[in-house]
Design a protein around this motif. Structure first.
Motif, short mmCIF file in Angstrom:
data_model
loop_
_atom_site.label_atom_id
_atom_site.label_comp_id
_atom_site.label_asym_id
_atom_site.label_seq_id
_atom_site.Cartn_x
_atom_site.Cartn_y
_atom_site.Cartn_z
N VAL A 132 0.82 -1.21 0.00
CA VAL A 132 0.00 0.00 0.00
C VAL A 132 0.85 1.26 0.00
CG1 VAL A 132 -1.61 1.36 1.40
CG2 VAL A 132 -2.03 -1.08 1.01
N LYS A 133 1.85 1.31 0.87
CA LYS A 133 2.69 2.52 0.96
C LYS A 133 3.35 2.81 -0.38
CE LYS A 133 6.53 4.49 3.62
NZ LYS A 133 7.49 4.25 4.74
N LYS A 150 0.03 3.51 7.00
CA LYS A 150 -0.29 2.81 8.25
C LYS A 150 -1.08 1.52 8.04
CE LYS A 150 -0.17 7.19 10.74
NZ LYS A 150 -0.94 8.21 11.48
N VAL A 151 -1.13 1.05 6.79
CA VAL A 151 -1.87 -0.18 6.50
C VAL A 151 -0.92 -1.36 6.69
CG1 VAL A 151 -3.48 -1.30 4.91
CG2 VAL A 151 -3.20 1.18 4.85
N VAL A 209 -6.83 2.56 12.77
CA VAL A 209 -6.30 3.44 11.72
C VAL A 209 -5.82 2.60 10.54
CG1 VAL A 209 -4.45 5.06 11.15
CG2 VAL A 209 -5.70 5.30 13.30
N ASP A 210 -5.19 1.47 10.82
CA ASP A 210 -4.73 0.55 9.77
C ASP A 210 -5.90 0.18 8.85
OD1 ASP A 210 -4.41 -2.02 8.47
OD2 ASP A 210 -2.77 -2.51 9.80
N VAL A 211 -7.01 -0.25 9.44
CA VAL A 211 -8.16 -0.68 8.64
C VAL A 211 -8.75 0.49 7.86
CG1 VAL A 211 -10.48 -1.65 8.73
CG2 VAL A 211 -8.70 -2.56 10.22
N GLY A 257 -6.76 1.54 5.05
CA GLY A 257 -6.90 0.51 4.02
C GLY A 257 -8.10 0.78 3.14
N PHE A 258 -9.22 1.13 3.73
CA PHE A 258 -10.42 1.44 2.95
C PHE A 258 -10.22 2.68 2.09
CE2 PHE A 258 -12.71 -1.37 5.97
CZ PHE A 258 -13.38 -2.14 5.04
N GLN A 259 -9.52 3.66 2.63
CA GLN A 259 -9.22 4.85 1.82
C GLN A 259 -8.38 4.48 0.59
OE1 GLN A 259 -7.84 7.06 5.57
NE2 GLN A 259 -8.56 8.76 4.29
N PHE A 260 -7.43 3.59 0.81
CA PHE A 260 -6.60 3.10 -0.30
C PHE A 260 -7.46 2.36 -1.32
CE2 PHE A 260 -4.26 -0.53 -2.08
CZ PHE A 260 -3.24 0.12 -2.76
N PHE A 261 -8.35 1.47 -0.84
CA PHE A 261 -9.21 0.71 -1.77
C PHE A 261 -10.01 1.67 -2.64
CE2 PHE A 261 -9.81 -2.56 1.90
CZ PHE A 261 -8.48 -2.94 1.80
#
Length: 319
Positions: free
Chosen positions: A125-126, A135-136, A272-274, A277-281
């Motif tokens: 992700v990074k 932070k994922v 925050v990790d999760v 992650g959704f923001q990335f998706f």
């Protein structure tokens, strides 16, 4: 075909045999018309899930796959022809530990002389986000292990898991009851965002079997699994149709989502990790812009999301 003990057949070492992913791999291999010996790893060989595997012909090995137990981990892989490897970040929520244990599994499989490793990784992700989402950990840790595996010199395939459809059933606060008695999918993604969603128990192992049964082990292959690529609004509609409950999708802010996960019992860093992650998706896609591999070539069709809804127990989250 019944799992065999014939020494002439390939021995597949399966990490997490009584878990979701390892269990799915064993299920798919046991359905094959090709014979396999299967050695399943679990910490407790006396629990019911392990006893059920023994009855199906699986060789069960009791082993704790941690760095402090390196010698026993190496012994567990001895004689294996191929290895399926997976780590569970959510068990301890420690990325450094996950990376170390993932590398240990690769080292042990390599020392055993396996002909190929199938690893359950995720995208970096990074790297894909250019440092926007840092932070994922449950994605980036697995991506580090993937890099290590690729450099190991052992033929290596990464079979990535799509979004677990079963996450909707209560392990995560992804389906919640509203004050007016209706239900919502409150995610940090647009309702139209398409997510590769997979019925893990039924379908994930099909992709691992597909890799193992190729004419030549496909070193370097990346497999992006899915049962169905489906938008959040279509998930909500199909849950409504399948259960008779009113379910809607709604996009919420990262701040509100983080509060929901913390209230559900997640440590703040994991929440925050999760959420990141959704923001990335939503921005880059679940697989970082890579299309799902799809079901072509699999031994049987994957389940549609509607079929998952029909077969699932919704009593816990739709009470």
């Amino acid at each position: 075909m019944t799992i065999t003990k014939a020494q002439s057949t390939p021995l597949i070492a399966v990490v997490g045999a009584t878990g979701v992913q390892g269990g799915s791999v064993i299920k798919a291999l046991s359905e094959s018309d090709k014979p396999y010996r299967i050695r399943g790893f679990t910490r407790d060989v006396t629990k019911p899930a392990a006893e059920a595997l023994k009855k199906r012909g699986v060789e069960l090995v009791a082993v704790n796959l941690v760095l402090e137990n390196k010698e026993e981990v190496y012994k567990a892989f001895a004689g294996a022809d191929y290895a399926f490897l997976v780590t569970n970040y959510w068990e301890h929520m420690n990325s450094e530990r996950e990376v170390s244990e993932g590398k240990l599994l690769i080292d042990a499989a390599k020392a055993a002389g396996v002909k190929g490793i199938i690893w359950s990784g995720l995208v970096p992700v990074k790297k894909i986000s250019g440092g926007k989402y840092t932070k994922v950990e449950h994605f980036d840790g697995k991506a580090q292990v993937t890099e290590y595996g690729r450099a190991s010199g052992v033929p290596f395939v990464d079979v990535q898991a799509g979004m677990y459809a079963s996450n909707l059933l209560g392990n995560f606060p992804l389906l919640v009851k509203e004050p007016d008695g209706t239900f919502a999918l409150p995610w940090v993604v647009r309702p139209t965002t398409v997510i590769p969603t997979i019925d893990m128990e039924n379908d994930y192992g099909l992709y691992v079997r597909w890799v193992l049964e190729m004419p030549v082990f496909p070193d370097g292959l990346e497999v992006y699994t899915t049962s169905e690529d489906i938008s959040l609004e279509d998930q909500a509609r199909q849950i409504s149709e399948g259960t008779g409950k009113k379910v809607v999708s709604k996009q919420i802010s990262p701040e509100v989502a983080t509060q929901i996960f913390v209230s559900f019992g997640f440590p703040p860093a994991a929440a925050v990790d999760v959420v990141e992650g959704f923001q990335f998706f939503d921005e880059f896609g679940y697989y970082g812009g890579n299309p799902s591999t799809g079901a072509k070539g699999l031994a049987r069709p994957t389940r549609t999301f509607a079929e998952f809804v029909k077969n699932a127990d919704w009593s816990k989250v739709l009470a």
